[in-house]
Design an enzyme around this catalytic site. Structure first.
Site, mmCIF file in Angstrom:
data_model
loop_
_atom_site.group_PDB
_atom_site.id
_atom_site.type_symbol
_atom_site.label_atom_id
_atom_site.label_comp_id
_atom_site.label_asym_id
_atom_site.label_seq_id
_atom_site.Cartn_x
_atom_site.Cartn_y
_atom_site.Cartn_z
ATOM 1 N N SER A 143 100.881 33.655 152.464
ATOM 2 C CA SER A 143 101.805 34.686 151.987
ATOM 3 C C SER A 143 102.930 34.045 151.196
ATOM 4 C CB SER A 143 102.403 35.484 153.141
ATOM 5 O OG SER A 143 103.338 36.416 152.610
ATOM 6 N N LYS A 215 97.524 37.838 159.108
ATOM 7 C CA LYS A 215 98.002 38.067 157.731
ATOM 8 C C LYS A 215 97.806 39.532 157.328
ATOM 9 C CE LYS A 215 99.474 37.449 153.516
ATOM 10 N NZ LYS A 215 98.742 38.028 152.494
ATOM 11 N N HIS A 218 100.559 41.322 158.806
ATOM 12 C CA HIS A 218 101.743 40.995 157.986
ATOM 13 C C HIS A 218 101.792 41.933 156.786
ATOM 14 C CE1 HIS A 218 103.319 39.141 154.307
ATOM 15 N NE2 HIS A 218 104.182 38.470 155.062
ATOM 16 N N ASN A 219 100.652 42.122 156.135
ATOM 17 C CA ASN A 219 100.631 42.973 154.950
ATOM 18 C C ASN A 219 100.855 44.443 155.302
ATOM 19 O OD1 ASN A 219 100.046 40.597 153.640
ATOM 20 N ND2 ASN A 219 98.527 41.520 152.299
ATOM 21 N N GLU A 222 104.345 44.668 155.661
ATOM 22 C CA GLU A 222 104.905 44.572 154.294
ATOM 23 C C GLU A 222 104.880 45.949 153.611
ATOM 24 O OE1 GLU A 222 103.220 41.319 151.764
ATOM 25 O OE2 GLU A 222 102.729 42.909 150.339
#
Ligand code: 6PG
Length: 512
Positions: A143, A215, A218-219, A222
């Site tokens: 990232s 991840k 995480h997105n 986000e």
């Protein structure tokens, strides 16, 4: 192009924005790179950039630190054995395409291939199996976008520990760095002069797939974090009548406090920007249709599949979807009524700005609680031992959701690694209790003024659902039993005992 006499430390395959910048980051950290892309212009461009930076910033360093290769065989013959190869190619078919081509080019069993794309985590699990006879397939989610890749990304590696032990020194060198005591990023954007001090934003996440899962979440966070900020902008601009530049000032001020984050900082910057063509605020000239590559959607789907509520992440995906339906919105804006009077003449603007700041903080806590709970549930399902303090730590710098706030999450998990939900951490429970009144005011204001705020309000619904000891699911179970004899448990009987009422006949209760 290749000088056969020199052996290189790592191959980088795929020299798009991320691959090229990772390669330059790696060479800045004293590892030598053999680089390849199917597009020879990209190879030449990367070689040229390395040369330019070496001459400009490293005057005493005359030897090229990177070699451009013409094909995969050349990459393999350029590397020290056992080899390390980093793939930076689009997720999906291209990853398998390169893996297959590497097999044909003679890759060996103890060579490591690291997929750094935004791959679907289940594909990663499958790939580790599929290629196990040919090489060590490893993955590392990255990232930070272009600048992160170049000067320090957040890296989420997972898979074989043998592979990890070999690549760890490189990963620690190229990762973003954090001041451990403050949790703030240590940043220096200078070619040839990487940040060496501080804690590296990389940690071994767990078995194959776990890093890409982390991840992916995480997105998802986000997406929600971005949408929350956009909703605040909408409330301040459309609701309160502030100009883009005034909202930028509000955001810049919020960025000094508990809402400090990279996304808040860039939002203020975007809002300040004038359009080079017309001079109007650029944000007013950008078409309001949001794109997506799919990782937020995967997060929402995963939350639905596993039965872990992540409504704010899902709403963020829906918000992008509704934004793309511009022509329908144009038609309906003429057809459907909004609130009769949405003027904010009576509103104390500064008081509302302060209330919204609190609302945004609370919604953010709720959204991170959803993301971390999702990771915890999936980890349980897959048998992964995820260390959430470490995950929060490596998100403090380098990645897109980096924020001061992640230091508090780190500390919450350091104090209680078995924390079931971040809402239970003292620091957040207290902050939410203190600020939730303002959160409710902001949501009510959005509702009454007709400004859509799906993320801010769904985050509140999540908070209210979890603080409700009793939910109306009792009626829901009654409905299910009524039309489908789906049975229910009773509050006064042991868990697991099932009952059914004969709704359509004698209405007698039966233990099933
Ligand atoms: C990151 C980002 C990145 C993401 C892009 C595009 O952590 O660096 O999450 O990996 O893929 O920002 O995302 P969307 O196109 O889906 O918005």
């Amino acid at each position: 192009m290749n000088n056969q006499n020199q052996l290189y430390d790592i191959g980088v395959i795929g020299l798009g924005v991320m691959g090229k910048n990772l390669a330059l980051n790696i060479v800045d950290n004293q590892y030598r790179v053999a680089a390849f892309d199917l597009d020879e212009h990209k190879v030449k461009d990367t070689v040229r950039q390395e040369e330019l930076e070496r001459k400009q910033y490293l005057k005493q360093h005359r030897q090229p630190r990177l070699v451009g290769c013409n094909n995969l065989s050349e990459v393999l013959s350029s590397l020290e054995k056992p080899r390390i190869l980093l793939l930076s190619v689009p997720a999906g078919g291209p990853v398998d395409g390169v893996c297959q081509a590497l097999i044909e080019a003679g890759i060996e069993r103890d060579d490591i291939v690291i997929d750094t794309g935004n791959s679907l985590w289940t594909d990663t699990v499958e790939r580790e199996q599929r290629y196990s006879k040919d090489f060590l397939f490893f993955s590392c989610a990255v990232s930070g976008g272009e600048v992160g890749a170049r000067f320090g990304p957040s890296l989420m590696p997972s898979g074989s520990l043998t592979a990890w032990n070999r690549i760890e020194p490189i990963w620690q060198a190229i990762a973003a760095k954090v001041d451990a005591s403050t949790g703030l990023p240590i940043e220096r954007f200078e070619p040839g002069n990487p940040v060496k001090e501080g804690e590296p934003c990389t940690t071994y996440i767990g078995p194959a797939g776990s890093g890409h899962y982390v991840k992916m979440v995480h997105n998802g966070i986000e997406y929600a974090d971005m949408q929350l900020i956009c909703e605040a902008y909408h409330l301040l601009s459309q609701g309160l009548g502030l100009s883009a530049s005034e909202v930028a000032d509000v955001f810049a001020k919020w960025n000094q406090g508990s809402l400090n984050s990279y996304l808040m900082e860039i939002s203020a910057d975007v809002l300040k920007q004038a359009d080079p063509l017309t001079g109007a605020p650029l944000v007013e000239m950008i078409l309001d249709k949001a794109g997506q590559k799919g990782t937020g959607l995967w997060t929402a789907v995963s939350s639905l599949q596993i039965g872990c509520p992540a409504p704010t992440i899902a709403e963020a995906v829906y918000a992008r979807a509704v934004s793309t339906q511009k022509s329908q919105r144009q038609q309906l804006s003429q057809l459907l009524a909004g609130p009769a009077d949405n003027s904010d003449a009576e509103l104390d603007k500064q008081a509302f700005i302060d209330q919204l700041e609190n609302a945004l903080y609370c919604a953010k806590v709720s959204c991170y609680a959803q993301g971390f709970q999702l990771m915890a549930m999936q980890a349980k399902e897959q048998g992964w031992q995820l260390d959430f303090a470490e995950i929060a730590k490596i998100w403090r710098a380098g990645c897109i959701i980096r924020a001061t706030f992640l230091q508090s999450i780190t500390q919450a998990y350091q104090q209680d690694s078995g924390l079931e939900n971040l809402l239970m951490a003292d620091v957040f429970a207290k902050a939410l209790s203190d600020k939730q009144g303002n959160w409710r005011i902001a949501v009510s204001h959005a509702v009454m003024s007709g400004v859509p705020a799906p993320c801010i309000s769904s985050a509140l619904a999540y908070y209210d659902s979890y603080r409700s000891e009793v939910l109306p699911a009792s009626l829901l179970q009654g409905q299910r039993d009524y039309f489908g004899a789906h049975t229910f448990e009773r509050t006064d009987k042991p868990a697991g005992e099932k009952y059914h009422l004969n709704w359509s006949s004698d209405r007698k209760l039966h233990k099933v």
